[in-house]
Design an enzyme around this catalytic site. Structure first.
Site, PDB file in Angstrom:
ATOM      1  N   CYS A  72       2.429  99.136  63.042  1.00 40.15           N
ATOM      2  CA  CYS A  72       1.062  98.741  63.659  1.00 40.15           C
ATOM      3  C   CYS A  72       1.421  98.535  65.011  1.00 40.15           C
ATOM      4  CB  CYS A  72       0.424  97.797  62.563  1.00 40.15           C
ATOM      5  SG  CYS A  72      -1.249  97.311  63.337  1.00 40.15           S
ATOM      6  N   CYS A 117     -12.049  88.296  63.963  1.00 40.23           N
ATOM      7  CA  CYS A 117     -10.491  88.688  64.690  1.00 40.23           C
ATOM      8  C   CYS A 117     -10.154  87.758  65.492  1.00 40.23           C
ATOM      9  CB  CYS A 117     -11.026  90.033  65.166  1.00 40.23           C
ATOM     10  SG  CYS A 117      -9.464  90.838  65.699  1.00 40.23           S
ATOM     11  N   GLU A 173      -8.676  97.647  71.240  1.00 46.35           N
ATOM     12  CA  GLU A 173      -9.620  98.746  70.681  1.00 46.35           C
ATOM     13  C   GLU A 173      -9.115 100.235  71.121  1.00 46.35           C
ATOM     14  OE1 GLU A 173     -11.898  99.597  68.599  1.00 46.35           O
ATOM     15  OE2 GLU A 173     -12.161 101.572  69.605  1.00 46.35           O
ATOM     16  N   ASN A 218      -8.084  87.855  56.358  1.00 47.32           N
ATOM     17  CA  ASN A 218      -7.148  87.147  56.662  1.00 47.32           C
ATOM     18  C   ASN A 218      -7.658  85.733  57.488  1.00 47.32           C
ATOM     19  OD1 ASN A 218      -4.192  86.838  56.600  1.00 47.32           O
ATOM     20  ND2 ASN A 218      -4.214  89.095  57.118  1.00 47.32           N
ATOM     21  N   GLU A 253       1.458  92.288  69.954  1.00 46.83           N
ATOM     22  CA  GLU A 253       2.224  92.209  68.555  1.00 46.83           C
ATOM     23  C   GLU A 253       2.106  93.490  67.924  1.00 46.83           C
ATOM     24  OE1 GLU A 253      -0.285  89.510  66.538  1.00 46.83           O
ATOM     25  OE2 GLU A 253      -0.714  88.210  68.051  1.00 46.83           O
ATOM     26  N   CYS A 258      -8.811  91.706  73.232  1.00 44.95           N
ATOM     27  CA  CYS A 258      -9.734  92.664  72.870  1.00 44.95           C
ATOM     28  C   CYS A 258     -11.270  92.249  73.360  1.00 44.95           C
ATOM     29  CB  CYS A 258      -9.903  92.788  71.368  1.00 44.95           C
ATOM     30  SG  CYS A 258     -11.018  94.257  70.999  1.00 44.95           S
ATOM     31  N   CYS A 301     -15.285  90.960  67.671  1.00 45.72           N
ATOM     32  CA  CYS A 301     -15.692  90.927  66.268  1.00 45.72           C
ATOM     33  C   CYS A 301     -15.432  89.403  65.680  1.00 45.72           C
ATOM     34  CB  CYS A 301     -14.781  91.627  65.384  1.00 45.72           C
ATOM     35  SG  CYS A 301     -15.100  93.549  66.056  1.00 45.72           S
ATOM     36  N   CYS A 317      -3.842  90.690  62.924  1.00 45.25           N
ATOM     37  CA  CYS A 317      -3.735  90.863  64.505  1.00 45.25           C
ATOM     38  C   CYS A 317      -4.220  89.921  65.346  1.00 45.25           C
ATOM     39  CB  CYS A 317      -4.342  92.310  64.930  1.00 45.25           C
ATOM     40  SG  CYS A 317      -5.667  92.757  63.831  1.00 45.25           S
ATOM     41  N   SER A 338     -13.691 100.524  61.125  1.00 38.43           N
ATOM     42  CA  SER A 338     -13.801  99.237  60.662  1.00 38.43           C
ATOM     43  C   SER A 338     -15.216  98.915  60.786  1.00 38.43           C
ATOM     44  CB  SER A 338     -13.383  98.307  61.791  1.00 38.43           C
ATOM     45  OG  SER A 338     -12.042  98.599  62.124  1.00 38.43           O
ATOM     46  N   LEU A 339     -15.781  99.260  59.403  1.00 34.25           N
ATOM     47  CA  LEU A 339     -17.241  99.216  59.057  1.00 34.25           C
ATOM     48  C   LEU A 339     -17.615  97.920  58.739  1.00 34.25           C
ATOM     49  CD1 LEU A 339     -19.726 101.203  58.665  1.00 34.25           C
ATOM     50  CD2 LEU A 339     -19.187 101.389  56.362  1.00 34.25           C
ATOM     51  N   HIS A 340     -17.394  97.108  57.787  1.00 41.84           N
ATOM     52  CA  HIS A 340     -17.407  95.612  57.272  1.00 41.84           C
ATOM     53  C   HIS A 340     -18.557  95.336  56.942  1.00 41.84           C
ATOM     54  CE1 HIS A 340     -13.167  95.344  58.665  1.00 41.84           C
ATOM     55  NE2 HIS A 340     -13.485  95.436  60.181  1.00 41.84           N
TER      56      HIS A 340
HETATM   57  N1  SAH Z   1     -10.173  97.648  67.403  1.00 42.22           N
HETATM   58  C1  SAH Z   1      -9.749  98.420  66.281  1.00 42.22           C
HETATM   59  C2  SAH Z   1      -8.283  98.183  65.746  1.00 42.22           C
HETATM   60  C3  SAH Z   1      -8.062  96.743  65.800  1.00 42.22           C
HETATM   61  S1  SAH Z   1      -8.351  95.777  64.511  1.00 42.22           S
HETATM   62  C4  SAH Z   1     -10.551  98.248  65.057  1.00 42.22           C
HETATM   63  O1  SAH Z   1     -11.554  97.538  65.167  1.00 42.22           O
HETATM   64  O2  SAH Z   1     -10.445  99.168  64.314  1.00 42.22           O
HETATM   65  C5  SAH Z   1      -7.450  96.422  63.014  1.00 42.22           C
HETATM   66  C6  SAH Z   1      -8.292  96.287  61.680  1.00 42.22           C
HETATM   67  O3  SAH Z   1      -8.174  94.855  61.414  1.00 42.22           O
HETATM   68  C7  SAH Z   1      -9.846  96.049  61.639  1.00 42.22           C
HETATM   69  O4  SAH Z   1     -10.355  96.957  60.702  1.00 42.22           O
HETATM   70  C8  SAH Z   1     -10.201  94.763  61.954  1.00 42.22           C
HETATM   71  O5  SAH Z   1     -11.586  94.792  61.729  1.00 42.22           O
HETATM   72  C9  SAH Z   1      -9.368  94.225  60.924  1.00 42.22           C
HETATM   73  N2  SAH Z   1      -9.256  92.788  61.120  1.00 42.22           N
HETATM   74  C10 SAH Z   1      -9.178  92.177  62.401  1.00 42.22           C
HETATM   75  N3  SAH Z   1      -9.193  90.558  62.024  1.00 42.22           N
HETATM   76  C11 SAH Z   1      -9.116  90.533  60.787  1.00 42.22           C
HETATM   77  C12 SAH Z   1      -8.921  89.502  59.567  1.00 42.22           C
HETATM   78  N4  SAH Z   1      -9.100  88.233  60.266  1.00 42.22           N
HETATM   79  N5  SAH Z   1      -8.692  89.779  58.421  1.00 42.22           N
HETATM   80  C13 SAH Z   1      -8.976  91.051  57.985  1.00 42.22           C
HETATM   81  N6  SAH Z   1      -8.925  92.149  58.710  1.00 42.22           N
HETATM   82  C14 SAH Z   1      -9.214  91.959  60.023  1.00 42.22           C
END
Ligand code: SAH
Length: 349
Positions: free
Chosen positions: A105, A119, A160, A290, A92, A112, A116, A333, A214-216
């Site tokens: 994007c 995701c 990733e 999301n 996508e 992946c 996470c 994504c 992507s810290l979270h």
């Molecule tokens: N693997 C990479 C890039 C792809 S994910 C990474 O981890 O950064 C792109 C971004 O979207 C990341 O910050 C990821 O944590 C975030 N992401 C994934 N699923 C999500 C969701 N359901 N809602 C909001 N952000 C999300």
């Protein structure tokens, strides 16, 4: 040996052609067809003799993405593409319109491995990494389809990018090549979940792109629960590398922080985050998560987000809340591929 032509640099193409006795000027023509005119197939290259086109397509396959599905948001015009790759897999890409131009994007892998918890890309399973040309092709197809110049790129789609390091670097070299679309590194962001040794490899390349992390979560206890990569490279190791990255490149790091209601959005999390980022050249991007049907997380309430923002700002941390674009078209994504795979499994079309 057949070689994927869209992933080859101009120098590699010239060398391979000369080995096969193909005249030198042909490499320039073919490279321009691919990377300037965004040709999808050799048959479009009308100034190349048919016999040479046949030789080329036998020896150098052109792995182009085809548009399988396209959705346009009625709310904000965001466009989401589901692309079919040459082997039938799907990836996508999303194109967003901002004041400064169009941003795409792009995905770096089919699915992946990172796992996470929030995701959708992970839920769809990992299939394979993309070739550099397949990452490029997402942009080329979208630009051609929209008839608009795409000026900015975020490597933030499925996959990733640092787990597909060599193809990612090759993609960056090709997209910023002046003989191609010549997109400035300053207009490119790469997002990673935090593979620390690969961030160091990236740092050693001293590129002008923006690094997004992507810290979270600010603590190991919490981050390890939602992001398995944290068990390998923990928060302090990651942030230590980020400090080095920011100071050695003078580029501001962007931290992505998905707001998960009741999980990582407390005042305590905000204070801990502020203390860990203090003094670093950085910016925090808060993203209301999301919702993905198969995962339990809910977005934080606007009040909670506002409080989180105020704690970070009062501690001197730059922070913004990301606008949600394309919320009506599954623009998060992995969501479309997940649906497409489920559809195929069910056997309907
Ligand atoms: N693997 C990479 C890039 C792809 S994910 C990474 O981890 O950064 C792109 C971004 O979207 C990341 O910050 C990821 O944590 C975030 N992401 C994934 N699923 C999500 C969701 N359901 N809602 C909001 N952000 C999300």
């Amino acid at each position: 040996m057949s070689r994927d032509i869209l992933s080859m640099t101009f120098e590699e193409m010239s060398a391979a052609f000369s080995e096969m006795g193909i005249q030198k000027f042909r490499a320039k023509q073919i490279y321009e067809w691919l990377h300037r005119h965004l040709a999808c197939d050799y048959s479009e290259m009308l100034n190349i003799p048919k016999s040479l086109r046949d030789t080329l397509s036998e020896n150098f396959p052109l792995y182009n993405c085809e548009i399988e599905r396209k959705q346009v948001s009625k709310i904000d015009g965001t466009v989401k593409y589901l692309f079919r790759l040459h082997d039938g897999d799907f990836v996508e890409s999303v194109v967003m319109k901002y004041k400064y131009g169009y941003t795409i994007c792009v995905s770096s892998q089919v699915g992946c491995k990172m796992g996470c918890a929030f995701c959708a890309s992970t839920l769809g399973g990992f299939k394979r990494s993309l070739y550099a040309g397949e990452i490029l092709s997402q942009l080329y197809r979208a630009q051609k389809d929209l008839g608009e110049r795409i000026s900015h790129i975020v490597l933030m789609g499925m996959g990733e990018p640092l787990d597909n390091f060599d193809s990612g670097m090759r993609f960056l070299a090709l997209i910023s090549d002046e003989k191609g679309l010549n997109i400035s590194m300053r207009n490119i962001s790469l997002s990673t979940c935090g593979i620390v040794p690969k961030i160091e490899d990236l740092l050693n390349k001293k590129m002008q792109l923006t690094l997004s992390i992507s810290l979270h979560a600010p603590s190991n206890e919490l981050r390890s629960k939602i992001m398995p990569i944290n068990k390998k490279y923990d928060v302090d190791e990651l942030l230590g590398m980020c400090r080095r990255y920011a100071s050695e490149t003078s580029r501001r790091i962007s931290f992505e922080y998905s707001m998960l209601s009741g999980v990582n959005d407390s005042d305590e999390c905000a204070r801990l985050l502020a203390s860990k980022l203090k003094g670093m050249l950085c910016h925090v991007n808060l993203i209301p998560v999301n919702e993905v049907a198969e995962s339990p997380f809910k977005p934080s309430t606007p009040d909670r987000i506002e409080k989180f923002v105020s704690i970070l700002s009062s501690n001197g941390i730059n922070v913004t809340v990301r606008r949600t674009l394309g919320s009506d078209i599954d623009a998060s994504c992995g969501q479309l591929r997940l649906k497409e795979n489920q559809k195929h499994k069910k056997g309907d079309d």
